[in-house]
Design a protein around this motif. Structure first.
Motif, PDB file in Angstrom:
ATOM      1  N   ASP A  92       1.196  -1.247   0.034  1.00 48.22           N
ATOM      2  CA  ASP A  92       0.276   0.283   0.465  1.00 48.22           C
ATOM      3  C   ASP A  92       0.936   1.454   0.392  1.00 48.22           C
ATOM      4  OD1 ASP A  92      -2.344   2.074  -0.032  1.00 48.22           O
ATOM      5  OD2 ASP A  92      -2.707   1.496   1.961  1.00 48.22           O
ATOM      6  N   TRP A  93       1.050   1.790  -1.413  1.00 50.13           N
ATOM      7  CA  TRP A  93       1.893   3.111  -1.342  1.00 50.13           C
ATOM      8  C   TRP A  93       1.183   4.129  -0.564  1.00 50.13           C
ATOM      9  CZ3 TRP A  93       6.934   2.673  -2.535  1.00 50.13           C
ATOM     10  CH2 TRP A  93       7.681   1.431  -3.035  1.00 50.13           C
ATOM     11  N   ARG A  94       0.152   4.555  -0.526  1.00 49.02           N
ATOM     12  CA  ARG A  94      -0.461   5.433   0.616  1.00 49.02           C
ATOM     13  C   ARG A  94      -0.247   5.532   1.926  1.00 49.02           C
ATOM     14  NH1 ARG A  94      -6.230   4.219  -0.392  1.00 49.02           N
ATOM     15  NH2 ARG A  94      -5.927   2.000   0.862  1.00 49.02           N
ATOM     16  N   LYS A  95       0.435   4.139   2.422  1.00 49.78           N
ATOM     17  CA  LYS A  95       0.662   5.165   3.701  1.00 49.78           C
ATOM     18  C   LYS A  95       1.870   6.062   4.175  1.00 49.78           C
ATOM     19  CE  LYS A  95       1.629   2.706   7.847  1.00 49.78           C
ATOM     20  NZ  LYS A  95       0.722   1.273   8.493  1.00 49.78           N
ATOM     21  N   PRO A  96       3.005   5.481   2.845  1.00 45.67           N
ATOM     22  CA  PRO A  96       4.816   6.528   3.020  1.00 45.67           C
ATOM     23  C   PRO A  96       4.035   7.368   2.729  1.00 45.67           C
ATOM     24  CG  PRO A  96       4.737   4.198   1.923  1.00 45.67           C
ATOM     25  CD  PRO A  96       3.690   4.387   2.319  1.00 45.67           C
ATOM     26  N   LEU A  97       2.901   7.889   1.849  1.00 41.88           N
ATOM     27  CA  LEU A  97       2.414   9.416   1.035  1.00 41.88           C
ATOM     28  C   LEU A  97       1.594  10.026   2.149  1.00 41.88           C
ATOM     29  CD1 LEU A  97       2.111   8.353  -2.234  1.00 41.88           C
ATOM     30  CD2 LEU A  97       2.787   9.736  -1.957  1.00 41.88           C
ATOM     31  N   HIS A  98       0.322   9.576   3.087  1.00 41.52           N
ATOM     32  CA  HIS A  98       0.180   9.845   3.940  1.00 41.52           C
ATOM     33  C   HIS A  98       0.747   9.853   5.160  1.00 41.52           C
ATOM     34  CE1 HIS A  98      -2.338   9.868   7.647  1.00 41.52           C
ATOM     35  NE2 HIS A  98      -3.587   9.878   7.071  1.00 41.52           N
ATOM     36  N   GLY A  99       2.140   9.898   5.640  1.00 38.00           N
ATOM     37  CA  GLY A  99       2.966  10.032   6.482  1.00 38.00           C
ATOM     38  C   GLY A  99       3.194  11.296   6.236  1.00 38.00           C
ATOM     39  N   TYR A 100       4.025  11.681   4.899  1.00 36.21           N
ATOM     40  CA  TYR A 100       4.981  12.240   4.334  1.00 36.21           C
ATOM     41  C   TYR A 100       3.731  13.897   4.036  1.00 36.21           C
ATOM     42  CZ  TYR A 100       6.710  15.978   1.065  1.00 36.21           C
ATOM     43  OH  TYR A 100       7.310  17.552   0.420  1.00 36.21           O
ATOM     44  N   TYR A 101       2.300  13.399   3.483  1.00 39.59           N
ATOM     45  CA  TYR A 101       1.131  14.566   3.512  1.00 39.59           C
ATOM     46  C   TYR A 101       0.821  15.156   4.331  1.00 39.59           C
ATOM     47  CZ  TYR A 101       3.244  15.002  -1.510  1.00 39.59           C
ATOM     48  OH  TYR A 101       3.615  14.633  -2.561  1.00 39.59           O
ATOM     49  N   LEU A 102       0.262  14.797   5.478  1.00 41.70           N
ATOM     50  CA  LEU A 102      -0.288  15.009   6.168  1.00 41.70           C
ATOM     51  C   LEU A 102       0.383  14.938   7.503  1.00 41.70           C
ATOM     52  CD1 LEU A 102      -3.490  13.315   5.575  1.00 41.70           C
ATOM     53  CD2 LEU A 102      -3.101  14.638   4.813  1.00 41.70           C
ATOM     54  N   LYS A 103       1.877  14.664   8.048  1.00 39.58           N
ATOM     55  CA  LYS A 103       2.282  15.015   8.970  1.00 39.58           C
ATOM     56  C   LYS A 103       3.632  15.844   8.925  1.00 39.58           C
ATOM     57  CE  LYS A 103       0.523  10.676  10.756  1.00 39.58           C
ATOM     58  NZ  LYS A 103       0.497   8.964  11.310  1.00 39.58           N
ATOM     59  N   LEU A 104       4.634  14.909   8.324  1.00 40.58           N
ATOM     60  CA  LEU A 104       6.050  15.678   7.801  1.00 40.58           C
ATOM     61  C   LEU A 104       5.958  17.373   7.629  1.00 40.58           C
ATOM     62  CD1 LEU A 104       8.950  15.683   8.232  1.00 40.58           C
ATOM     63  CD2 LEU A 104       9.314  14.159   6.495  1.00 40.58           C
ATOM     64  N   ALA A 105       4.566  16.853   5.948  1.00 41.07           N
ATOM     65  CA  ALA A 105       4.873  18.264   5.865  1.00 41.07           C
ATOM     66  C   ALA A 105       4.209  19.459   6.016  1.00 41.07           C
ATOM     67  CB  ALA A 105       4.045  18.139   4.058  1.00 41.07           C
ATOM     68  N   PRO A 106       3.951  19.267   7.800  1.00 47.46           N
ATOM     69  CA  PRO A 106       2.670  20.144   7.749  1.00 47.46           C
ATOM     70  C   PRO A 106       4.152  20.780   9.760  1.00 47.46           C
ATOM     71  CG  PRO A 106       1.738  18.425   7.606  1.00 47.46           C
ATOM     72  CD  PRO A 106       2.403  17.875   7.313  1.00 47.46           C
ATOM     73  N   CYS A 107       4.537  19.994   9.540  1.00 47.26           N
ATOM     74  CA  CYS A 107       5.165  20.206  10.565  1.00 47.26           C
ATOM     75  C   CYS A 107       6.620  20.864  10.111  1.00 47.26           C
ATOM     76  CB  CYS A 107       5.777  18.675  11.158  1.00 47.26           C
ATOM     77  SG  CYS A 107       7.023  18.591  12.726  1.00 47.26           S
ATOM     78  N   LEU A 108       6.856  20.757   8.879  1.00 49.60           N
ATOM     79  CA  LEU A 108       7.974  21.227   8.556  1.00 49.60           C
ATOM     80  C   LEU A 108       7.060  22.836   8.144  1.00 49.60           C
ATOM     81  CD1 LEU A 108      10.067  18.694   6.239  1.00 49.60           C
ATOM     82  CD2 LEU A 108      10.478  19.457   8.067  1.00 49.60           C
TER      83      LEU A 108
END
Length: 156
Positions: A4-20
């Motif tokens: 499921d490729w959505r999980k890493p994308l989910h982590g990037y777009y919904l967690k890491l990017a907003p934090c940065l």
């Protein structure tokens, strides 16, 4: 087994990017000021010696950098003074937006009239200078100190 490729994308777009996105840009703006100031200051140093502007600088402005509408000697003086003064202003973070506009103007003239093939280098300079125009110098600057002083309680 299906990945499921959505999980890493989910982590990037919904967690890491907003934090940065929440981190301050002050260190980046300081780095931009120091690096760009150095580029233009070192360029100015190549134009002078202990006796003032070098004869080779006048030669370059007459033959290689020949600008329309501006006499070569005047262009040599203006460019040298601008490179020294505007780079020092960037380093200090003093009138940063104005200094960046001045250096951006120089960059555009160099790109359009002198070295049109150097668009990658000039594009990087322009992008960084535009960032300083739009965001200012950041907290580590004289601009920030002056702003704090001007916006503080009125002294009588």
């Amino acid at each position: 087994m299906k990945i499921d490729w959505r999980k890493p994308l989910h982590g990037y777009y919904l967690k890491l990017a907003p934090c940065l996105d929440r981190l301050p840009l002050d260190a980046v703006l300081l780095l931009m000021r120091l690096v760009l100031g150095s580029v233009f200051f070192l360029s100015a140093l190549t134009k002078v010696d202990s006796g003032g502007i070098t004869q080779s600088t006048f030669f370059l402005f007459e033959h290689e950098y020949a600008l329309p509408l501006i006499p070569a000697a005047l262009a040599a003086y203006l460019a040298t003074i601008a490179e020294f003064s505007l780079s020092l202003a960037l380093w200090a973070g003093l009138a940063t937006r104005l200094a960046a506009v001045g250096l951006l103007g120089m960059t555009l003239v160099i790109q359009a009239l002198v070295y049109p093939g150097a668009w990658v280098t000039h594009g990087l300079w322009a992008a960084s200078l535009l960032t300083l125009v739009l965001r200012g110098a950041g907290l580590v600057s004289l601009d920030a100190l002056i702003h704090a002083w001007l916006s503080g309680p009125a002294r009588r």
